[in-house]
Design an enzyme around this catalytic site. Structure first.
Site, PDB file in Angstrom:
ATOM      1  N   HIS A  17     -17.485  11.175  31.865  1.00  0.00           N
ATOM      2  CA  HIS A  17     -18.291  11.040  30.419  1.00  0.00           C
ATOM      3  C   HIS A  17     -18.705  12.351  30.055  1.00  0.00           C
ATOM      4  CE1 HIS A  17     -21.218   8.335  28.106  1.00  0.00           C
ATOM      5  NE2 HIS A  17     -21.422   9.587  27.682  1.00  0.00           N
ATOM      6  N   HIS A  19     -18.725  14.487  26.201  1.00  0.00           N
ATOM      7  CA  HIS A  19     -18.328  14.736  24.466  1.00  0.00           C
ATOM      8  C   HIS A  19     -17.733  16.002  24.206  1.00  0.00           C
ATOM      9  CE1 HIS A  19     -20.437  10.816  23.540  1.00  0.00           C
ATOM     10  NE2 HIS A  19     -21.143  10.924  24.805  1.00  0.00           N
ATOM     11  N   HIS A 197     -20.822   3.202  24.898  1.00  0.00           N
ATOM     12  CA  HIS A 197     -22.170   3.391  25.281  1.00  0.00           C
ATOM     13  C   HIS A 197     -22.975   2.236  25.083  1.00  0.00           C
ATOM     14  CE1 HIS A 197     -20.946   7.707  24.765  1.00  0.00           C
ATOM     15  NE2 HIS A 197     -22.043   7.999  25.160  1.00  0.00           N
ATOM     16  N   GLU A 200     -28.594   2.721  27.148  1.00  0.00           N
ATOM     17  CA  GLU A 200     -29.068   4.046  27.132  1.00  0.00           C
ATOM     18  C   GLU A 200     -30.301   3.978  26.415  1.00  0.00           C
ATOM     19  OE1 GLU A 200     -26.813   7.176  24.901  1.00  0.00           O
ATOM     20  OE2 GLU A 200     -27.897   8.845  25.880  1.00  0.00           O
ATOM     21  N   ASP A 278     -22.403  14.537  30.019  1.00  0.00           N
ATOM     22  CA  ASP A 278     -22.797  14.066  28.771  1.00  0.00           C
ATOM     23  C   ASP A 278     -22.335  15.002  27.862  1.00  0.00           C
ATOM     24  OD1 ASP A 278     -22.993  11.821  26.898  1.00  0.00           O
ATOM     25  OD2 ASP A 278     -25.313  11.689  27.330  1.00  0.00           O
TER      26      ASP A 278
HETATM   27  N1  ADE Z   1     -22.955  11.222  21.437  1.00  0.00           N
HETATM   28  C1  ADE Z   1     -23.151  12.479  22.168  1.00  0.00           C
HETATM   29  N2  ADE Z   1     -24.013  12.220  23.321  1.00  0.00           N
HETATM   30  C2  ADE Z   1     -24.588  11.064  23.365  1.00  0.00           C
HETATM   31  C3  ADE Z   1     -25.324  10.084  23.842  1.00  0.00           C
HETATM   32  N3  ADE Z   1     -25.807  10.752  25.087  1.00  0.00           N
HETATM   33  N4  ADE Z   1     -25.549   8.742  23.404  1.00  0.00           N
HETATM   34  C4  ADE Z   1     -24.872   8.261  22.328  1.00  0.00           C
HETATM   35  N5  ADE Z   1     -24.252   9.287  21.741  1.00  0.00           N
HETATM   36  C5  ADE Z   1     -23.720  10.339  21.957  1.00  0.00           C
HETATM   37 ZN    ZN Z   2     -22.278  10.247  25.876  1.00  0.00          ZN
END
Ligand code: ADE
Ligand code: ZN
Length: 333
Positions: A17, A19, A197, A200, A278
């Site tokens: 995970h 980005h 996602h 969270e 992340d």
């Molecule tokens: N995009 C990048 N990081 C994210 C996160 N932690 N939660 C949701 N979208 C994201």
């Molecule tokens: Zn994320």
């Protein structure tokens, strides 16, 4: 708190995970902004880190930083920079979330060029640095279901050996998981594996929605499932894998520190947990630091991380040859 066992820092690591834009070093973004004469001073602290107050602000800083990345060549350079950093932290396999929204604005022809440049850099990194990367196309939830369809079409058009999954990030407060069913169905029909996602900033019900309405096999974060014991059992029974990002959760204020993070309780309850960063520079973290912090908080050592890596590799969106190759790297590293 006990001190970290430094041996965990050097273990090989599998990350699911990450980005792509969120992994951009701030210096990389600052340099591009300087070259293009774009004033991004408002998104950096005086010492040059990304500056944000909370999740909503994080997303807007993230998008402002992403605006300076405007062509395939810049994504090629970014990919190399990300993989150099990951490899230096012992990562042997990684999956990166790529948004056609930031790579050609959802246009399939433009996206093809971005994808090709990113894979080119990834292939070079595999040959020179020994790290394997696969791409997971992601839509952005707060851009809405229509825009997500464009991302899914991009994903479907390039589904194959290197683009192996489809997912969704963004603001969980906007829309419902089920509003994106068309995009996820389109990606599934193209042979892609699915993650989204949930759990969270959304509560346990968002995790239930994701499993029921999008039929995903992995969940990004999912940690707030801990608030619902029946859901925890269901996740364990169904073998759903959580892409847990403890350092991100702490910085974004879900939990005060690693000791309070539910990853260990989820694991004890039989849920398949994995560890990722992340958006590492945003959260001042690396895979090495995540391992060290988990070692400190829960006493996890090499055997625990070997189980975590095996779980991650089992849930990785890659073909069986790749999985076998990475498994060998985990054994010999
Ligand atoms: N995009 C990048 N990081 C994210 C996160 N932690 N939660 C949701 N979208 C994201
Ligand atoms: Zn994320």
């Amino acid at each position: 708190m006990t001190s970290a066992d430094s041996t965990v820092a050097h273990l090989p690591k599998v990350e699911l995970h990450l980005h792509h834009e969120g992994a951009a070093p701030p210096a990389f973004i600052r340099q591009l902004a300087h070259e293009k004469r774009i004033d991004l001073s408002g998104i950096f602290t005086p010492d040059g880190s990304y500056d944000f107050r909370d999740f909503a602000h994080f997303l807007s800083v993230y998008e402002a930083a992403s605006q300076v990345l405007t062509g395939p060549e810049e994504f090629r350079r970014l990919t190399w920079a990300i993989l150099e950093e990951s490899a230096a932290n012992g990562v042997v396999y990684s999956e990166t979330f790529l948004s056609p929204d930031f790579c050609g604005g959802g246009d399939v022809a433009a996206w093809r060029d971005y994808r090709a440049a990113i894979q080119d850099a990834a292939d070079e990194a595999e040959a020179k640095l020994g790290i394997t990367l696969r791409g997971v196309v992601t839509c952005v939830r707060h851009f809405g279901p229509e825009q997500a369809k464009a991302s899914a079409r991009c994903a479907a058009e390039t589904a194959g050996n290197w683009i192996t999954g489809f997912g969704m990030g963004g603001n969980e407060g906007m829309h419902r998981q089920g509003d994106f069913a068309w995009a996820f169905d389109c990606a599934r029909e193209a042979g892609l594996q699915l993650t989204t996602h949930a759990g969270e900033f959304g509560g346990p019900e968002s995790v239930r929605d994701a499993v029921r309405d999008l039929k995903v096999e992995r969940i990004g974060h999912g940690v707030r499932a801990i608030e619902d014991p029946d859901l925890v059992h269901e996740l364990a029974d169904r073998g759903i894998t959580l892409e847990v990002c403890p350092g991100s959760n702490v910085v974004l204020g879900l939990y005060p520190d690693f000791n309070a993070h539910p990853i260990a309780r989820l694991r004890e309850a039989g849920v398949k947990v994995t560890v990722s960063t992340d958006d590492p520079p945003f959260f001042h973290t690396t895979m090495r630091r995540e391992y060290e912090m988990l070692n400190r908080a829960f006493g996890w050592g090499p055997e625990d991380f070997a189980v975590l890596n095996a779980t991650a590799l089992e849930a990785a969106f890659c073909d069986e040859d790749t999985r076998a190759r990475v498994e060998k790297r985990l054994e010999i590293t």
